[in-house]
Motif scaffolding. Structure first.
Motif, PDB file in Angstrom:
ATOM      1  N   ASN A  89       0.778  -1.251   0.000  1.00 27.51           N
ATOM      2  CA  ASN A  89       0.000   0.000   0.000  1.00 27.51           C
ATOM      3  C   ASN A  89       0.803   1.291   0.000  1.00 27.51           C
ATOM      4  O   ASN A  89       0.286   2.336   0.385  1.00 27.51           O
ATOM      5  CB  ASN A  89      -0.971   0.040   1.192  1.00 27.51           C
ATOM      6  CG  ASN A  89      -2.131  -0.881   0.950  1.00 27.51           C
ATOM      7  OD1 ASN A  89      -2.736  -0.848  -0.131  1.00 27.51           O
ATOM      8  ND2 ASN A  89      -2.417  -1.738   1.909  1.00 27.51           N
ATOM      9  N   THR A  90       2.061   1.226  -0.413  1.00 25.86           N
ATOM     10  CA  THR A  90       2.841   2.462  -0.522  1.00 25.86           C
ATOM     11  C   THR A  90       2.684   3.088  -1.914  1.00 25.86           C
ATOM     12  O   THR A  90       3.118   4.211  -2.134  1.00 25.86           O
ATOM     13  CB  THR A  90       4.338   2.191  -0.263  1.00 25.86           C
ATOM     14  OG1 THR A  90       4.768   1.139  -1.135  1.00 25.86           O
ATOM     15  CG2 THR A  90       4.573   1.786   1.183  1.00 25.86           C
ATOM     16  N   GLY A  91       2.075   2.353  -2.835  1.00 28.93           N
ATOM     17  CA  GLY A  91       1.868   2.875  -4.184  1.00 28.93           C
ATOM     18  C   GLY A  91       2.793   2.282  -5.232  1.00 28.93           C
ATOM     19  O   GLY A  91       2.966   2.867  -6.302  1.00 28.93           O
ATOM     20  N   LYS A  92       3.343   1.097  -4.963  1.00 29.17           N
ATOM     21  CA  LYS A  92       4.246   0.465  -5.940  1.00 29.17           C
ATOM     22  C   LYS A  92       3.563   0.262  -7.283  1.00 29.17           C
ATOM     23  O   LYS A  92       4.123   0.590  -8.326  1.00 29.17           O
ATOM     24  CB  LYS A  92       4.712  -0.911  -5.445  1.00 29.17           C
ATOM     25  CG  LYS A  92       5.705  -0.876  -4.330  1.00 29.17           C
ATOM     26  CD  LYS A  92       6.054  -2.271  -3.857  1.00 29.17           C
ATOM     27  CE  LYS A  92       4.837  -3.055  -3.420  1.00 29.17           C
ATOM     28  NZ  LYS A  92       4.055  -2.406  -2.341  1.00 29.17           N
ATOM     29  N   THR A  93       2.357  -0.308  -7.244  1.00 25.45           N
ATOM     30  CA  THR A  93       1.668  -0.592  -8.505  1.00 25.45           C
ATOM     31  C   THR A  93       1.296   0.710  -9.218  1.00 25.45           C
ATOM     32  O   THR A  93       1.354   0.783 -10.451  1.00 25.45           O
ATOM     33  CB  THR A  93       0.444  -1.494  -8.255  1.00 25.45           C
ATOM     34  OG1 THR A  93       0.910  -2.727  -7.685  1.00 25.45           O
ATOM     35  CG2 THR A  93      -0.302  -1.805  -9.549  1.00 25.45           C
ATOM     36  N   SER A  94       0.956   1.739  -8.450  1.00 26.36           N
ATOM     37  CA  SER A  94       0.662   3.042  -9.061  1.00 26.36           C
ATOM     38  C   SER A  94       1.907   3.618  -9.740  1.00 26.36           C
ATOM     39  O   SER A  94       1.824   4.164 -10.842  1.00 26.36           O
ATOM     40  CB  SER A  94       0.145   4.023  -8.005  1.00 26.36           C
ATOM     41  OG  SER A  94      -0.981   3.488  -7.340  1.00 26.36           O
ATOM     42  N   ASN A 144       6.324   8.674  -1.960  1.00 29.70           N
ATOM     43  CA  ASN A 144       5.071   8.813  -2.705  1.00 29.70           C
ATOM     44  C   ASN A 144       3.994   9.463  -1.829  1.00 29.70           C
ATOM     45  O   ASN A 144       4.195   9.670  -0.634  1.00 29.70           O
ATOM     46  CB  ASN A 144       4.625   7.421  -3.181  1.00 29.70           C
ATOM     47  CG  ASN A 144       3.440   7.470  -4.119  1.00 29.70           C
ATOM     48  OD1 ASN A 144       3.276   8.412  -4.899  1.00 29.70           O
ATOM     49  ND2 ASN A 144       2.582   6.460  -4.058  1.00 29.70           N
ATOM     50  N   MET A 145       2.862   9.762  -2.446  1.00 30.95           N
ATOM     51  CA  MET A 145       1.702  10.381  -1.771  1.00 30.95           C
ATOM     52  C   MET A 145       2.027  11.810  -1.345  1.00 30.95           C
ATOM     53  O   MET A 145       1.501  12.295  -0.323  1.00 30.95           O
ATOM     54  CB  MET A 145       1.244   9.562  -0.547  1.00 30.95           C
ATOM     55  CG  MET A 145       1.276   8.068  -0.779  1.00 30.95           C
ATOM     56  SD  MET A 145      -0.342   7.338  -0.682  1.00 30.95           S
ATOM     57  CE  MET A 145       0.067   5.600  -0.842  1.00 30.95           C
ATOM     58  N   ASP A 153       1.017  14.443  -2.425  1.00 32.05           N
ATOM     59  CA  ASP A 153      -0.191  15.291  -2.388  1.00 32.05           C
ATOM     60  C   ASP A 153      -0.802  15.378  -0.987  1.00 32.05           C
ATOM     61  O   ASP A 153      -1.602  16.260  -0.706  1.00 32.05           O
ATOM     62  CB  ASP A 153      -1.229  14.763  -3.394  1.00 32.05           C
ATOM     63  CG  ASP A 153      -1.538  13.287  -3.191  1.00 32.05           C
ATOM     64  OD1 ASP A 153      -2.613  12.959  -2.675  1.00 32.05           O
ATOM     65  OD2 ASP A 153      -0.677  12.442  -3.540  1.00 32.05           O
ATOM     66  N   THR A 181       1.637   9.904  -7.481  1.00 28.52           N
ATOM     67  CA  THR A 181       1.082   9.235  -8.662  1.00 28.52           C
ATOM     68  C   THR A 181      -0.341   9.741  -8.895  1.00 28.52           C
ATOM     69  O   THR A 181      -0.800   9.816 -10.031  1.00 28.52           O
ATOM     70  CB  THR A 181       1.062   7.701  -8.525  1.00 28.52           C
ATOM     71  OG1 THR A 181       0.230   7.341  -7.436  1.00 28.52           O
ATOM     72  CG2 THR A 181       2.453   7.149  -8.304  1.00 28.52           C
ATOM     73  N   ARG A 182      -1.012  10.109  -7.795  1.00 26.11           N
ATOM     74  CA  ARG A 182      -2.365  10.638  -7.906  1.00 26.11           C
ATOM     75  C   ARG A 182      -2.410  11.874  -8.794  1.00 26.11           C
ATOM     76  O   ARG A 182      -3.312  12.037  -9.608  1.00 26.11           O
ATOM     77  CB  ARG A 182      -2.877  10.945  -6.492  1.00 26.11           C
ATOM     78  CG  ARG A 182      -4.195  11.605  -6.397  1.00 26.11           C
ATOM     79  CD  ARG A 182      -5.392  10.749  -6.061  1.00 26.11           C
ATOM     80  NE  ARG A 182      -5.295   9.385  -5.646  1.00 26.11           N
ATOM     81  CZ  ARG A 182      -5.843   8.898  -4.536  1.00 26.11           C
ATOM     82  NH1 ARG A 182      -6.442   9.683  -3.690  1.00 26.11           N
ATOM     83  NH2 ARG A 182      -5.786   7.614  -4.289  1.00 26.11           N
TER      84      ARG A 182
HETATM   85  P1  GDP Z   1       0.893  -1.073  -3.614  1.00 24.67           P
HETATM   86  O1  GDP Z   1       0.184  -1.982  -2.660  1.00 24.67           O
HETATM   87  O2  GDP Z   1       2.205  -0.630  -3.036  1.00 24.67           O
HETATM   88  O3  GDP Z   1       1.043  -1.641  -4.987  1.00 24.67           O
HETATM   89  O4  GDP Z   1       0.029   0.267  -3.706  1.00 24.67           O
HETATM   90  P2  GDP Z   1      -1.069   0.724  -4.786  1.00 24.67           P
HETATM   91  O5  GDP Z   1      -0.421   1.297  -5.989  1.00 24.67           O
HETATM   92  O6  GDP Z   1      -2.036  -0.377  -4.990  1.00 24.67           O
HETATM   93  O7  GDP Z   1      -1.745   1.931  -3.976  1.00 24.67           O
HETATM   94  C1  GDP Z   1      -2.277   1.747  -2.679  1.00 24.67           C
HETATM   95  C2  GDP Z   1      -3.323   2.822  -2.426  1.00 24.67           C
HETATM   96  O8  GDP Z   1      -2.694   4.110  -2.360  1.00 24.67           O
HETATM   97  C3  GDP Z   1      -4.378   2.919  -3.520  1.00 24.67           C
HETATM   98  O9  GDP Z   1      -5.619   3.187  -2.915  1.00 24.67           O
HETATM   99  C4  GDP Z   1      -3.906   4.101  -4.355  1.00 24.67           C
HETATM  100  O10 GDP Z   1      -4.976   4.752  -5.001  1.00 24.67           O
HETATM  101  C5  GDP Z   1      -3.289   4.991  -3.301  1.00 24.67           C
HETATM  102  N1  GDP Z   1      -2.240   5.862  -3.867  1.00 24.67           N
HETATM  103  C6  GDP Z   1      -1.212   5.499  -4.676  1.00 24.67           C
HETATM  104  N2  GDP Z   1      -0.465   6.573  -4.999  1.00 24.67           N
HETATM  105  C7  GDP Z   1      -1.009   7.646  -4.364  1.00 24.67           C
HETATM  106  C8  GDP Z   1      -0.678   9.044  -4.312  1.00 24.67           C
HETATM  107  O11 GDP Z   1       0.268   9.541  -4.924  1.00 24.67           O
HETATM  108  N3  GDP Z   1      -1.473   9.836  -3.523  1.00 24.67           N
HETATM  109  C9  GDP Z   1      -2.525   9.340  -2.834  1.00 24.67           C
HETATM  110  N4  GDP Z   1      -3.223  10.184  -2.075  1.00 24.67           N
HETATM  111  N5  GDP Z   1      -2.870   8.037  -2.873  1.00 24.67           N
HETATM  112  C10 GDP Z   1      -2.122   7.190  -3.637  1.00 24.67           C
END
Ligand code: GDP
Ligand code: MG
Length: 265
Positions: free
Chosen positions: A13-18, A121-122, A124, A151-152
């Protein structure tokens, strides 16, 4: 020309896939790791100056002290220089709101002396949370380059591509000298394996890694070093974790400020 091998690594949930999606767009495919049902996502990223990177979106992992099948995929890749996916550069993705916890894994990857970039990340979320970062300080203390990304909002991705392109400038300075958790034990280990990285040996000793996938010949007689009881090894691992958090706390003391009077939620 050769592609740069990039591994995206981080806590869930850190945004790897994003980040993976932002880097690779539609140039991606999903498969499986051989023999297990863990998804393997890979893609191609176009970089400046006509270069290309192969991006691997690794399963979320809390640390290199693997406990789940997903996590063992990460550790087995990072211990196997012969794997075709072994990263030229590891990109550790963190969430600015959970930086302290997320950096534990970062310090471990850094200690494997793999060139490592840090994505915060995040971004914003920073204004709302009253968070400010001292990037110069963080880069110096963590021995890396940092991309602050949302990424948002699609911000910071070009900067990240630039850092990947220039991964050659990264140094491989470790964060923790692992021998400080037990000088006597590690100096014996060093004598027995003079050409191996101590932290790598420590992982091979403490984790039940699949030797089929790593270079067994490099670790002949490693079982002789499992002389410590399981309880002793566990105690040393706890000491390691404490030392890592001491390092991280010291770095964040000047590197991250949270001003609640500036926060709006
Ligand atoms: P992963 O588990 O590391 O692959 O993370 P995901 O890419 O699935 O993202 C986890 C959650 O964080 C999702 O609900 C995304 O929409 C959210 N998210 C990812 N990038 C950002 C960002 O830059 N800003 C915000 N506010 N949320 C983000
Ligand atoms: Mg994911």
């Amino acid at each position: 020309s050769k592609q740069i091998n990039v591994a995206l690594i981080g806590n869930p949930n850190t945004g790897k896939t994003s980040v993976f999606n932002a880097l690779t767009g539609l140039n991606q495919k999903v498969g499986n790791y051989p023999g297990i049902t863990v998804d393997k996502k890979e893609g191609i990223c176009k970089l400046p100056r006509g270069l290309k990177a192969h991006i691997l979106d690794l399963p979320g992992t809390y640390s290199l002290n693997a406990s789940s099948l997903d996590e063992s995929v990460v550790i087995e890749l990072l211990l196997n220089k012969n794997d075709k996916d072994f990263p030229d550069v590891a990109v550790v993705v963190t969430d600015v709101e959970n930086l302290k916890r997320n950096l534990l894994l970062y310090t471990q990857i850094k200690d494997l002396e793999i060139p490592t970039l840090l994505v915060i990340n995040m971004a914003d979320r920073m204004v709302k949370k009253g968070i400010s970062l001292n990037i110069e300080h963080l880069e110096a203390q963590l021995h890396t380059k940092i991309a602050v990304v949302s990424t948002r909002k699609n911000e910071g991705i070009n900067e990240l591509k630039e850092l990947i392109t220039n991964y050659g400038v990264l140094n491989t300075t470790p964060c923790l000298n692992i021998s400080t958790i037990d000088d006597a034990y590690f100096s014996n280990l060093k004598k027995a394996f003079p050409n191996q990285l101590l932290y790598k040996l420590w992982l091979v000793i403490t984790q039940d890694v699949n030797f089929g996938k790593i270079q067994r010949k490099d670790f002949n007689d490693i079982n002789d070093f499992k002389t410590k009881s399981t309880a002793d090894l566990k105690r040393l691992q706890q000491k390691e974790t404490i030392k890592r958090y001491q390092f991280i706390n010291a770095v964040l003391k000047e590197g991250l400020t949270i001003d609640l009077s500036e926060a709006t939620d």
